[in-house]
Each structure stands twice: as C-alpha cells, then as structure tokens.
Enzyme design. Structure first.
Site, PDB file in Angstrom:
ATOM      1  N   ARG A  69      48.938  31.263  37.414  1.00  0.00           N
ATOM      2  CA  ARG A  69      47.984  31.881  38.354  1.00  0.00           C
ATOM      3  C   ARG A  69      46.898  30.879  38.738  1.00  0.00           C
ATOM      4  O   ARG A  69      46.497  30.785  39.912  1.00  0.00           O
ATOM      5  CB  ARG A  69      47.362  33.129  37.730  1.00  0.00           C
ATOM      6  CG  ARG A  69      48.313  34.289  37.646  1.00  0.00           C
ATOM      7  CD  ARG A  69      47.676  35.516  37.031  1.00  0.00           C
ATOM      8  NE  ARG A  69      46.634  36.077  37.873  1.00  0.00           N
ATOM      9  CZ  ARG A  69      45.851  37.097  37.469  1.00  0.00           C
ATOM     10  NH1 ARG A  69      45.974  37.597  36.254  1.00  0.00           N
ATOM     11  NH2 ARG A  69      44.934  37.596  38.268  1.00  0.00           N
ATOM     12  N   GLN A 100      36.338  42.714  41.202  1.00  0.00           N
ATOM     13  CA  GLN A 100      37.351  42.857  40.137  1.00  0.00           C
ATOM     14  C   GLN A 100      38.188  41.582  40.045  1.00  0.00           C
ATOM     15  O   GLN A 100      38.980  41.428  39.134  1.00  0.00           O
ATOM     16  CB  GLN A 100      38.275  44.038  40.438  1.00  0.00           C
ATOM     17  CG  GLN A 100      37.555  45.363  40.554  1.00  0.00           C
ATOM     18  CD  GLN A 100      38.474  46.446  41.064  1.00  0.00           C
ATOM     19  OE1 GLN A 100      39.177  47.099  40.293  1.00  0.00           O
ATOM     20  NE2 GLN A 100      38.479  46.644  42.370  1.00  0.00           N
ATOM     21  N   HIS A 118      35.734  41.585  35.780  1.00  0.00           N
ATOM     22  CA  HIS A 118      36.900  41.271  34.943  1.00  0.00           C
ATOM     23  C   HIS A 118      36.940  39.813  34.514  1.00  0.00           C
ATOM     24  O   HIS A 118      37.991  39.336  34.069  1.00  0.00           O
ATOM     25  CB  HIS A 118      38.195  41.643  35.688  1.00  0.00           C
ATOM     26  CG  HIS A 118      38.296  43.113  35.972  1.00  0.00           C
ATOM     27  ND1 HIS A 118      39.158  43.627  36.909  1.00  0.00           N
ATOM     28  CD2 HIS A 118      37.624  44.168  35.464  1.00  0.00           C
ATOM     29  CE1 HIS A 118      39.021  44.949  36.940  1.00  0.00           C
ATOM     30  NE2 HIS A 118      38.090  45.303  36.079  1.00  0.00           N
ATOM     31  N   CYS A 144      40.529  26.142  19.574  1.00  0.00           N
ATOM     32  CA  CYS A 144      39.070  25.995  19.539  1.00  0.00           C
ATOM     33  C   CYS A 144      38.667  24.825  18.645  1.00  0.00           C
ATOM     34  O   CYS A 144      39.173  24.695  17.517  1.00  0.00           O
ATOM     35  CB  CYS A 144      38.492  27.305  19.004  1.00  0.00           C
ATOM     36  SG  CYS A 144      36.718  27.272  18.746  1.00  0.00           S
ATOM     37  N   CYS A 147      36.654  26.521  15.443  1.00  0.00           N
ATOM     38  CA  CYS A 147      37.278  27.304  14.342  1.00  0.00           C
ATOM     39  C   CYS A 147      38.797  27.195  14.339  1.00  0.00           C
ATOM     40  O   CYS A 147      39.464  27.782  13.486  1.00  0.00           O
ATOM     41  CB  CYS A 147      36.872  28.781  14.462  1.00  0.00           C
ATOM     42  SG  CYS A 147      37.722  29.653  15.815  1.00  0.00           S
ATOM     43  N   THR A 185      40.748  47.292  47.465  1.00  0.00           N
ATOM     44  CA  THR A 185      41.111  47.695  46.108  1.00  0.00           C
ATOM     45  C   THR A 185      41.835  49.029  46.145  1.00  0.00           C
ATOM     46  O   THR A 185      41.502  49.916  46.917  1.00  0.00           O
ATOM     47  CB  THR A 185      39.880  47.786  45.177  1.00  0.00           C
ATOM     48  OG1 THR A 185      40.314  48.154  43.853  1.00  0.00           O
ATOM     49  CG2 THR A 185      38.844  48.784  45.654  1.00  0.00           C
ATOM     50  N   ASN A 210      40.364  48.994  53.944  1.00  0.00           N
ATOM     51  CA  ASN A 210      41.623  48.770  53.244  1.00  0.00           C
ATOM     52  C   ASN A 210      42.763  48.883  54.255  1.00  0.00           C
ATOM     53  O   ASN A 210      42.617  49.556  55.263  1.00  0.00           O
ATOM     54  CB  ASN A 210      41.802  49.818  52.125  1.00  0.00           C
ATOM     55  CG  ASN A 210      42.836  49.390  51.102  1.00  0.00           C
ATOM     56  OD1 ASN A 210      43.942  48.999  51.460  1.00  0.00           O
ATOM     57  ND2 ASN A 210      42.475  49.430  49.828  1.00  0.00           N
ATOM     58  N   ALA A 228      40.947  43.191  55.965  1.00  0.00           N
ATOM     59  CA  ALA A 228      39.551  42.832  55.658  1.00  0.00           C
ATOM     60  C   ALA A 228      39.136  41.544  56.375  1.00  0.00           C
ATOM     61  O   ALA A 228      37.993  41.402  56.825  1.00  0.00           O
ATOM     62  CB  ALA A 228      39.401  42.650  54.146  1.00  0.00           C
TER      63      ALA A 228
HETATM   64  N1  APR Z   1      42.796  43.758  53.825  1.00  0.00           N
HETATM   65  C1  APR Z   1      42.383  44.924  53.249  1.00  0.00           C
HETATM   66  N2  APR Z   1      43.011  45.490  52.185  1.00  0.00           N
HETATM   67  C2  APR Z   1      44.086  44.839  51.689  1.00  0.00           C
HETATM   68  C3  APR Z   1      44.570  43.619  52.232  1.00  0.00           C
HETATM   69  C4  APR Z   1      43.858  43.083  53.348  1.00  0.00           C
HETATM   70  N3  APR Z   1      44.241  41.930  53.939  1.00  0.00           N
HETATM   71  N4  APR Z   1      45.655  43.227  51.509  1.00  0.00           N
HETATM   72  C5  APR Z   1      45.846  44.166  50.558  1.00  0.00           C
HETATM   73  N5  APR Z   1      44.912  45.140  50.653  1.00  0.00           N
HETATM   74  C6  APR Z   1      44.701  46.293  49.772  1.00  0.00           C
HETATM   75  C7  APR Z   1      45.932  47.062  49.388  1.00  0.00           C
HETATM   76  O1  APR Z   1      46.189  48.101  50.338  1.00  0.00           O
HETATM   77  C8  APR Z   1      45.529  47.651  48.022  1.00  0.00           C
HETATM   78  O2  APR Z   1      44.864  48.900  48.184  1.00  0.00           O
HETATM   79  O3  APR Z   1      44.193  45.760  48.566  1.00  0.00           O
HETATM   80  C9  APR Z   1      44.526  46.639  47.484  1.00  0.00           C
HETATM   81  C10 APR Z   1      45.045  45.817  46.320  1.00  0.00           C
HETATM   82  O4  APR Z   1      45.246  46.688  45.244  1.00  0.00           O
HETATM   83  P1  APR Z   1      45.689  46.103  43.827  1.00  0.00           P
HETATM   84  O5  APR Z   1      46.799  45.148  43.989  1.00  0.00           O
HETATM   85  O6  APR Z   1      45.856  47.298  42.910  1.00  0.00           O
HETATM   86  O7  APR Z   1      44.437  45.240  43.334  1.00  0.00           O
HETATM   87  P2  APR Z   1      43.077  45.764  42.712  1.00  0.00           P
HETATM   88  O8  APR Z   1      42.691  47.088  43.253  1.00  0.00           O
HETATM   89  O9  APR Z   1      42.078  44.672  42.857  1.00  0.00           O
HETATM   90  O10 APR Z   1      43.437  45.913  41.145  1.00  0.00           O
HETATM   91  C11 APR Z   1      42.365  46.214  40.284  1.00  0.00           C
HETATM   92  O11 APR Z   1      43.882  45.957  38.413  1.00  0.00           O
HETATM   93  O12 APR Z   1      45.567  44.753  37.390  1.00  0.00           O
HETATM   94  C12 APR Z   1      44.211  45.003  37.400  1.00  0.00           C
HETATM   95  O13 APR Z   1      42.555  43.520  36.625  1.00  0.00           O
HETATM   96  C13 APR Z   1      43.437  43.749  37.693  1.00  0.00           C
HETATM   97  O14 APR Z   1      41.368  43.497  38.910  1.00  0.00           O
HETATM   98  C14 APR Z   1      42.670  44.059  38.971  1.00  0.00           C
HETATM   99  C15 APR Z   1      42.613  45.577  38.940  1.00  0.00           C
END
Ligand code: APR
Length: 240
Positions: A69, A100, A118, A144, A147, A185, A210, A228
């Site tokens: 990653r 996040q 996170h 580390c 330790c 998100t 979104n 976005a």
């Molecule tokens: N513009 C707007 N929204 C977008 C775009 C974009 N270009 N591309 C994707 N999305 C939206 C998707 O529709 C989805 O709702 O982004 C969201 C991504 O969702 P996830 O993949 O679930 O990511 P996230 O919500 O950040 O996950 C939260 O889950 O696995 C854990 O720790 C990890 O921080 C992460 C947390």
C-alpha cells in the site's frame, strides 16, 4: 456547477466547519477504496490484514501488505478534491479535516488542521513498547531498537480503539461546528461515521458528497451525488 441556495447560504454563513473524508476522496489519486468495485476488501480479508489478531498470526504478511500500500501511495499525489479543501480552510474562521484515510494526501495538499482518525501509513510504532518510528522502507519486518519488538504501521486496526485524544478532538469539532461536509465515505465504520450525526444533533448543516447514496444520506441536510474531484473545487469557490 449549480448548487442549491441553502447549500450556498450555509457555506457562506458558517463560521466553524469540518470535513469528514474517506477513501473516496483519494480514489481519483489512484488509491483503491475499500468497499467499491475494485476495493481492497473485495478479495482480501480485513481480519487477516488490518487487525491485531492478523498481525500476531502472520506479522510478515501484514507488513508486506502495508509495504504494498505504501508503494502505491508513494506514487500518488493529492487531487483537486484535496486542494479544494485547503481552499475551504481559508474561507471559514475555523476548519478541520477529520480523515479516515492514512495516505497523508491532505497534509501533502497543504491542509494545516488534519485529524487522522485511523493514523498514518508513513508512521510506524513498536508493537511492544509503542515507540514511534517514521517511514521505514524495508522488505522484512523491522524490530524496535529499544526493546526488540516487531514494528507495525501506526494505524488503527479493526478491533482497536482510536487514540483517545484524537477521538475527543474529533467529537469536539462535531459538536461545535455549523457545517459538516462528508466526502467519499461509505460510513460503515464507527466511530467515524457517528461524527456527522453528532454534528447534525448539535445543529450543524450536514452536506454529503458521494458517488452513491450512503447511510448518511438518510439524515444529511443535502446529498450531492457525483465525483468529489469535480464537485469540491466548485463548492470551494462559494466561500471565497
Ligand atoms: N467521489 C466521491 N465519492 C467517491 C468517489 C469519488 N471520486 N470514489 C468513491 N467514492 C465513495 C464510494 O461511493 C464509497 O461510498 O467513497 C466511498 C468509499 O467507501 P469505502 O471504500 O468504504 O471507504 P471508507 O468509507 O473510507 O472506509 C472507512 O473502513 O476499512 C476501513 O479503515 C478503513 O478508513 C477505512 C474505513
């Protein structure tokens, strides 16, 4: 791009605001999301790769995955959505980005007030004594120097609590803001996905951006469906 009058009014009148961002804001930079069509969790098990239990069972596998990653993220840069949020910071009296994401792209875009719920993939810590380390580019899992414990990414895994002071700061922002902009998100992970609800309960205007509807859409004051990286640059012009 035309925005509803209420959105324009709220952006113009808000004094204090925060953005809650998820993987969707970094997707246009080339970083996979978690639950989208090519999301990480489509063919990988988060319990194996993003949990303490998975790390204890197979630390090398987890270290390898975070190395993978990091190498993806190192090749990326902030996109117009990240830069638009740095513009927005200037048009509010007080503005925070509560993310996040662990990819450091908000900081690279120049955002100054970033709360990383996170953690950050370019920060590491000893899994035994907690000593912090900066970015470590090495294939085999490091130990580390204090330790001898195994070093892990300084990120919050499933089943782990967020650092208390980070969560407290985020909750304070959610309770004292006039506006909360939720960007990219799926709102599937707590406690992050409660922040817009706290904001709403404290009188904030909740604006969601979104590609798709989410659980937030059911109570957001407004949801703008779309990318976005095209919406935010237009939205950031309102406040100027
Ligand atoms: N513009 C707007 N929204 C977008 C775009 C974009 N270009 N591309 C994707 N999305 C939206 C998707 O529709 C989805 O709702 O982004 C969201 C991504 O969702 P996830 O993949 O679930 O990511 P996230 O919500 O950040 O996950 C939260 O889950 O696995 C854990 O720790 C990890 O921080 C992460 C947390």
């Amino acid at each position: 791009m035309k925005f509803k009058r209420i959105v324009i009014e709220k952006i113009k009148s808000a004094k204090k605001g925060f953005a809650l961002t998820g993987a969707g804001i970094s997707a246009p930079s080339g970083i996979p999301t978690f639950r989208g069509e090519n999301g990480f969790w489509k063919d990988k098990d988060p319990r194996e790769l993003a949990s303490l239990e998975g790390f204890e069972k197979n630390p090398e596998r987890v270290w390898d995955w975070y190395n993978e990653r990091r190498s993806i993220i190192r090749k990326t840069k902030p996109n117009p959505a990240h830069y638009a949020l740095t513009e927005m910071e200037d048009s509010f009296e007080q503005f925070a980005i509560i993310t996040q994401n662990i990819d450091n792209l908000h900081e690279e875009a120049g955002s100054r007030n970033v709360i990383e719920l996170h953690g950050n993939i370019f920060r590491n810590k000893c899994s035994e004594c907690g000593k912090l380390f900066n970015d470590i580019e090495q294939l085999e899992i490091p130990r580390c120097d204090e330790c001898g414990g195994l070093i892990r990414p300084d990120v919050v895994w499933f089943g782990e609590a967020l650092p208390k002071e980070v969560l407290q700061r985020a909750i304070q922002w959610s309770e004292l803001s006039d506006i909360c902009i939720v960007i990219g998100t799926s709102a599937m992970v707590q406690p992050a996905s409660s922040l817009p609800l706290f904001a709403r309960e404290n009188g904030a205007f909740v604006l969601e951006i979104n590609k798709n509807k989410t659980v937030i859409s059911s109570y957001a004051n407004e949801t703008i469906l779309g990318q976005a990286e095209t919406i935010l640059p237009e939205l950031s012009k309102i406040g100027i």
